[in-house]
Design a protein around this motif. Sequence first.
Motif, mmCIF file in Angstrom:
data_model
loop_
_atom_site.group_PDB
_atom_site.id
_atom_site.type_symbol
_atom_site.label_atom_id
_atom_site.label_comp_id
_atom_site.label_asym_id
_atom_site.label_seq_id
_atom_site.Cartn_x
_atom_site.Cartn_y
_atom_site.Cartn_z
ATOM 1 N N ILE A 92 0.839 -1.204 0.000
ATOM 2 C CA ILE A 92 0.000 0.000 0.000
ATOM 3 C C ILE A 92 0.875 1.257 0.000
ATOM 4 O O ILE A 92 0.616 2.220 -0.734
ATOM 5 C CB ILE A 92 -0.942 -0.009 1.213
ATOM 6 N N ARG A 93 1.916 1.241 0.797
ATOM 7 C CA ARG A 93 2.808 2.408 0.874
ATOM 8 C C ARG A 93 3.508 2.649 -0.464
ATOM 9 O O ARG A 93 3.629 3.789 -0.914
ATOM 10 C CB ARG A 93 3.827 2.201 1.981
ATOM 11 N N LEU A 94 3.963 1.585 -1.090
ATOM 12 C CA LEU A 94 4.616 1.731 -2.394
ATOM 13 C C LEU A 94 3.653 2.283 -3.437
ATOM 14 O O LEU A 94 3.993 3.184 -4.204
ATOM 15 C CB LEU A 94 5.162 0.379 -2.853
ATOM 16 N N ALA A 95 2.440 1.740 -3.463
ATOM 17 C CA ALA A 95 1.471 2.148 -4.478
ATOM 18 C C ALA A 95 0.934 3.554 -4.235
ATOM 19 O O ALA A 95 0.750 4.326 -5.184
ATOM 20 C CB ALA A 95 0.321 1.147 -4.517
ATOM 21 N N ARG A 96 0.692 3.887 -2.984
ATOM 22 C CA ARG A 96 0.044 5.157 -2.669
ATOM 23 C C ARG A 96 1.032 6.306 -2.453
ATOM 24 O O ARG A 96 0.780 7.444 -2.852
ATOM 25 C CB ARG A 96 -0.823 4.981 -1.423
ATOM 26 N N ASP A 97 2.182 5.986 -1.820
ATOM 27 C CA ASP A 97 3.124 7.041 -1.455
ATOM 28 C C ASP A 97 4.421 7.017 -2.248
ATOM 29 O O ASP A 97 5.219 7.959 -2.189
ATOM 30 C CB ASP A 97 3.468 6.942 0.039
ATOM 31 N N GLY A 98 4.678 5.925 -2.977
ATOM 32 C CA GLY A 98 5.901 5.830 -3.755
ATOM 33 C C GLY A 98 7.157 5.803 -2.920
ATOM 34 O O GLY A 98 8.198 6.350 -3.317
#
Length: 275
Positions: A221-227
């Motif tokens: 989720i962090r990778l997808a949403r916050d990069g």
Amino acid sequence: MLPMDQKTDPTTSPGSPAVAPVIDLNADLGEGFGRWRLTDDEALLSSVTSANVACGFHAGDPATMRRVCELAAERGVRIGAQVSYRDLAGFGRRAMDVPSGELAAEVAYQIGALEVFARAAGAAVTYVKPHGALYNRTVRDAAQAAAVAEGVRLAGAAAGRALPVLGLPGSELHAAAAEAGLPCVEEAFADRGYQPDGTLVPRSERDAVLTEPDQVVKRSIRLARDGEVTAADGRTIAVRARSLCVHGDTPDAARLARRVREELAAAGVGVRAFA
């Protein structure tokens, strides 16, 4: 590698309204040989949007490739060629030195083999991703990266289209692909440890592979949403990606991939193929 210490929002640009993030979910499939099967292809194909199909050099055989292509086509999952060094015994994870011309030919050969079965299933190979040692080698080795890009270019020219190359952001592979006129697609890993420079923690080291489901889901989720992601030294680094990989050969991979997709959707992240 390009600098990875500057945080970047993958979903917005200056002055533009915020939009919901979207990411592709990929996994390695067809990693078996004969009666031996490592990946639960049918279950994984219920969750992923892109399938990296082994092309016979690190795993896979003609019957397996055909079966996976048929299943992927039935479910609308994009088919990608996962090319490798010729290393069945080492599962493509052993370092090898292959002359550039030979490597380019072997990459084109693998893509062409998979294309036959993809076409027979009413689909086509839509991108290419190196596997294992070849993936890691082409992050830093410009010569091997150029050979892979040349192999992809040859296969694409024969098929009448430029095949996108899926790989690590800032890698020599993407530099070579861009030089060859190939589209580049940035990839992040839900279940792999990161080093501070944005490369992956070698599998020989501790915490190279993450298997705890909650940790993998939160990272996805962090990778997808916050990069961004937390590196092995605790530093936050930027990882701008259009595709997220969940390895098919990790324990309970199919269940983990399903949960990652469900949790991404619950977090407001769209999941769809880039190709």
